[in-house]
Design a protein around this motif. Structure first.
Motif, PDB file in Angstrom:
ATOM      1  N   ASN A 130       0.803  -1.228   0.000  1.00 45.26           N
ATOM      2  CA  ASN A 130       0.000   0.000   0.000  1.00 45.26           C
ATOM      3  C   ASN A 130       0.834   1.276   0.000  1.00 45.26           C
ATOM      4  OD1 ASN A 130      -2.489  -1.310  -0.057  1.00 45.26           O
ATOM      5  ND2 ASN A 130      -2.480  -1.596   2.172  1.00 45.26           N
ATOM      6  N   GLN A 190      -2.966   4.636  -0.505  1.00 42.11           N
ATOM      7  CA  GLN A 190      -3.895   3.528  -0.661  1.00 42.11           C
ATOM      8  C   GLN A 190      -4.465   3.039   0.670  1.00 42.11           C
ATOM      9  OE1 GLN A 190      -3.494   1.105  -4.159  1.00 42.11           O
ATOM     10  NE2 GLN A 190      -3.299  -0.706  -2.850  1.00 42.11           N
ATOM     11  N   ILE A 219      -8.809   3.671  -6.168  1.00 45.24           N
ATOM     12  CA  ILE A 219      -8.871   2.225  -6.368  1.00 45.24           C
ATOM     13  C   ILE A 219     -10.304   1.796  -6.687  1.00 45.24           C
ATOM     14  CG2 ILE A 219      -6.852   1.785  -4.926  1.00 45.24           C
ATOM     15  CD1 ILE A 219      -8.679   0.980  -2.665  1.00 45.24           C
ATOM     16  N   SER A 263      -0.424   5.127  -6.015  1.00 42.64           N
ATOM     17  CA  SER A 263      -1.773   4.648  -6.266  1.00 42.64           C
ATOM     18  C   SER A 263      -2.281   5.224  -7.583  1.00 42.64           C
ATOM     19  CB  SER A 263      -2.692   5.054  -5.114  1.00 42.64           C
ATOM     20  OG  SER A 263      -3.989   4.525  -5.292  1.00 42.64           O
TER      21      SER A 263
END
Length: 412
Positions: free
Chosen positions: A64, A276, A73, A68
């Motif tokens: 993570n 993330q 996401i 990103s």
């Protein structure tokens, strides 16, 4: 020393009106004064424990910590779509009609950059939240402000502006529940907005920041729930208010896929997306904390009642809001005639240790008003009312001692 010439987009911005107040708050707190902060809508309550726990868990996963996706996401976008369907009956394609923003303010500003250019004009409700005007200005656009207090007149003013202005306005910016004035609308208002947008070729941006904070059984409607809205505009929402996640900077833009794609293009050049782990925690918040969001509104309603009751006992006539985090309070006479709104706010801060937002910070239509936030607990709000009352009494005594007599018009 050479002179640095900054871009015209920067010189078009006025001096930051709240700078004096923010500096005094800092100086007072540095000196040890207890300042009651009713100026900024900065939630003081924490998010739910399960959300914080999920953030910590996700932050420990090495995967993570990579870059990103700038549009968010997929699972978070799907969760946003699920909330819209559950709460408003709106079906959204999470692939093309939902994008994650670094707070709704960032998303709004970049949407202006994607939609506006030199010669383009936006209609903005007045008084206005500053970014609604200066986001357009930074995109080199022009602004026309229309009074927001009467919703029917606001609609007719939009139509008149589109009929008489050439070239016609390109963008209509809406904000309900309205910040700062707390004006609210019903779904029928948005039905009429869609008709106007289609008739005059307007694009619409709905700033729905206070979707989750409402009182007395009122349920703020979504612009996207009106038939045909997705053909003409988008809506920004945020987790800052009802979810108490302001510092996490989680916002969403939903609606017209062409506008979403334009925003995605801008964001693709400007950022690498949100951390993330925060997005994963936001999924948990959206999926499992509906009851806590509803309870937060109950808490804000109690604070609203405490503040408004206190102001009423002091002899003021409070505007009791049906939604949002603010009381938009007219300054009573004789104070309204004696001094500017900024000077009144500075007096409350300097002598009463109560910070409020002067209405003039939201444009000329805000002169004569204060915006008072509901972020402090009820005891602190009661304390704030006592401090304001004492501050005004001392100021009145000073005027009397100087021989200044208030006339019927309220002027010394």
């Amino acid at each position: 020393m050479s002179h640095i010439q900054v871009a015209q987009r920067v010189t078009r911005l006025p001096p930051y009106l709240f700078g004096r107040i923010n500096k005094m708050i800092y100086d007072k707190r540095t000196a040890g004064d207890d300042v009651i902060e009713l100026g900024m809508g900065n939630p003081s309550d924490p998010p739910q424990e399960m959300v914080i726990d999920k953030l910590a868990e996700a932050a420990r996963d090495p995967r993570n910590h990579r870059y990103s996706k700038s549009n968010g996401i997929a699972n978070l976008r799907r969760e946003v779509g699920a909330k819209y369907f559950k709460k408003y009956g709106v079906r959204l394609d999470p692939t093309d009609e939902v994008i994650v923003c670094l707070g709704s303010k960032e998303g709004f500003s970049h949407m202006c950059l994607a939609m506006m250019g030199p010669g383009d004009t936006a209609i903005v409700p007045s008084p206005y939240f500053p970014v609604h005007v200066y986001g357009v200005a930074l995109a080199s656009g022009n602004v026309i402000t229309l009074p927001v207090a009467n919703s029917d007149k606001f609609l007719s003013d939009i139509a008149y502006t589109c009929e008489t202005l050439y070239p016609r306005p390109k963008l209509l910016i809406l904000c309900y529940p309205h910040n700062p004035s707390s004006v609210v609308v019903e779904q029928g208002f948005y039905d009429e907005v869609v008709k106007l947008a289609k008739k005059y070729g307007l694009m619409v941006i709905s700033d729905f920041a206070y979707a989750d904070v409402a009182f007395d059984g009122y349920h703020p409607p979504s612009f996207l729930a009106s038939k045909g809205a997705i053909d003409v505009g988008v809506e920004f929402t945020t987790m800052s208010k009802g979810y108490n996640m302001a510092g996490w900077r989680i916002g969403f833009c939903c609606g017209n896929r062409e506008m979403i794609q334009a925003l995605a293009t801008i964001k693709g050049y400007y950022d690498y997306g949100m951390f993330q782990a925060i997005q994963i925690a936001a999924i948990v918040a959206l999926r499992h904390t509906d009851a806590a969001v509803e309870e937060q509104s109950v808490i804000y309603q109690g604070r609203r009642d405490t503040l408004c009751d206190g102001l009423a006992r002091m002899g003021w006539e409070p505007n009791v809001p049906k939604a949002g985090m603010f009381v938009w309070q007219p300054i009573p006479e004789p104070w309204r005639s004696r001094m500017s709104t900024m000077d009144f706010a500075m007096m409350l801060l300097e002598k009463g240790n109560v910070a409020v937002s002067p209405g003039s910070g939201f444009g000329p239509a805000g002169e004569g008003f204060l915006r008072m936030s509901l972020v402090e607990n009820e005891n602190r709000l009661k304390q704030a009312v006592r401090h304001i009352k004492q501050c005004l009494k001392e100021a009145e005594d000073e005027w009397t001692a100087k021989g200044e007599v208030t006339t019927e018009a309220g002027k010394p």
